[in-house]
Design a protein around this motif. Structure first.
Motif, PDB file in Angstrom:
ATOM      1  N   GLU A  68       0.869  -1.160   0.003  1.00  0.00           N
ATOM      2  CA  GLU A  68      -0.129  -0.009  -0.005  1.00  0.00           C
ATOM      3  C   GLU A  68       0.884   1.268   0.012  1.00  0.00           C
ATOM      4  O   GLU A  68       1.857   1.103   0.581  1.00  0.00           O
ATOM      5  CB  GLU A  68      -0.972   0.059   1.222  1.00  0.00           C
ATOM      6  N   VAL A  69       0.428   2.356  -0.735  1.00  0.00           N
ATOM      7  CA  VAL A  69       1.204   3.376  -0.879  1.00  0.00           C
ATOM      8  C   VAL A  69       0.350   4.577  -0.181  1.00  0.00           C
ATOM      9  O   VAL A  69      -0.908   4.786  -0.700  1.00  0.00           O
ATOM     10  CB  VAL A  69       1.628   3.788  -2.437  1.00  0.00           C
ATOM     11  N   THR A  70       0.959   5.289   0.774  1.00  0.00           N
ATOM     12  CA  THR A  70       0.192   6.390   1.113  1.00  0.00           C
ATOM     13  C   THR A  70       1.069   7.619   1.160  1.00  0.00           C
ATOM     14  O   THR A  70       2.535   7.772   1.470  1.00  0.00           O
ATOM     15  CB  THR A  70      -0.043   6.250   2.779  1.00  0.00           C
ATOM     16  N   GLY A  71       0.677   8.552   0.042  1.00  0.00           N
ATOM     17  CA  GLY A  71       1.648   9.751   0.010  1.00  0.00           C
ATOM     18  C   GLY A  71       2.917   9.058  -0.924  1.00  0.00           C
ATOM     19  O   GLY A  71       2.756   8.638  -2.077  1.00  0.00           O
ATOM     20  N   ASP A  72       4.049   9.196  -0.433  1.00  0.00           N
ATOM     21  CA  ASP A  72       5.259   8.747  -0.714  1.00  0.00           C
ATOM     22  C   ASP A  72       5.907   7.623  -0.012  1.00  0.00           C
ATOM     23  O   ASP A  72       7.037   7.415  -0.144  1.00  0.00           O
ATOM     24  CB  ASP A  72       6.295  10.028  -0.830  1.00  0.00           C
ATOM     25  N   HIS A  73       5.090   7.011   0.849  1.00  0.00           N
ATOM     26  CA  HIS A  73       5.503   6.105   1.679  1.00  0.00           C
ATOM     27  C   HIS A  73       4.806   4.549   1.285  1.00  0.00           C
ATOM     28  O   HIS A  73       3.831   4.559   0.776  1.00  0.00           O
ATOM     29  CB  HIS A  73       4.956   6.103   3.296  1.00  0.00           C
ATOM     30  N   ILE A  74       5.508   3.609   1.238  1.00  0.00           N
ATOM     31  CA  ILE A  74       5.037   2.296   1.075  1.00  0.00           C
ATOM     32  C   ILE A  74       5.312   1.411   1.935  1.00  0.00           C
ATOM     33  O   ILE A  74       6.417   1.500   2.587  1.00  0.00           O
ATOM     34  CB  ILE A  74       5.966   1.759  -0.272  1.00  0.00           C
ATOM     35  N   GLU A  75       4.143   0.449   2.165  1.00  0.00           N
ATOM     36  CA  GLU A  75       4.371  -0.530   3.113  1.00  0.00           C
ATOM     37  C   GLU A  75       4.167  -1.874   2.559  1.00  0.00           C
ATOM     38  O   GLU A  75       3.361  -2.063   1.624  1.00  0.00           O
ATOM     39  CB  GLU A  75       3.144  -0.549   4.310  1.00  0.00           C
ATOM     40  N   ASP A  85       9.162  -1.472   4.808  1.00  0.00           N
ATOM     41  CA  ASP A  85       8.547  -0.332   4.324  1.00  0.00           C
ATOM     42  C   ASP A  85       9.734   0.499   3.353  1.00  0.00           C
ATOM     43  O   ASP A  85      10.553   0.244   3.661  1.00  0.00           O
ATOM     44  CB  ASP A  85       8.051   0.442   5.296  1.00  0.00           C
ATOM     45  N   GLY A  86       9.175   1.679   2.853  1.00  0.00           N
ATOM     46  CA  GLY A  86      10.201   2.275   2.105  1.00  0.00           C
ATOM     47  C   GLY A  86       9.616   3.802   1.898  1.00  0.00           C
ATOM     48  O   GLY A  86       8.423   3.998   2.133  1.00  0.00           O
ATOM     49  N   ASP A  87      10.525   4.737   1.080  1.00  0.00           N
ATOM     50  CA  ASP A  87      10.276   5.804   0.780  1.00  0.00           C
ATOM     51  C   ASP A  87      10.470   6.156  -0.591  1.00  0.00           C
ATOM     52  O   ASP A  87      11.615   5.986  -0.999  1.00  0.00           O
ATOM     53  CB  ASP A  87      10.426   7.038   1.800  1.00  0.00           C
TER      54      ASP A  87
END
Length: 103
Positions: A68-75, A85-87
């Motif tokens: 899932e991506v929220t804004g520029d963050h990925i889980e 996670d990552g960015d």
């Protein structure tokens, strides 16, 4: 009868996990696609249905799961239970000490 069928289909779609429906918005998400380390050893394919496939070296399907991506963050949630996670920063994915570029 048609109204009942339409209602049942809508309820079934809403009951699916996030990303399972593969909507047009997901398919057009700017982060969907292939992300690769500079040496090409690690490859993340972010699929439009909220799933990912990670290849490592010659292992084409080393890891698979959902994301899932929220804004520029990925889980990430790997199918084995592993999480990560990552960015995304300036068009680059930073994940688990790795730097991946859009291919």
């Amino acid at each position: 009868m048609q109204k009942t069928l339409t209602t049942l289909m809508t309820v079934a779609m809403l009951a699916q996990p996030v990303g399972a429906a593969g909507t047009e918005a997901e398919a057009n998400h700017p982060y969907v696609g292939m992300w690769v380390t500079e040496d090409g050893r690690v490859r993340h394919e972010l699929l439009p249905n909220g799933r990912y496939v990670e290849a490592r070296g010659s292992r084409e399907r080393a890891y698979e799961g959902r994301y899932e991506v929220t804004g520029d963050h990925i889980e990430y949630w790997d199918d084995t239970g592993f999480t990560a996670d990552g960015d995304f920063i300036d068009g680059v994915l930073y994940h688990g000490g790795m730097v991946l570029f859009r291919r």
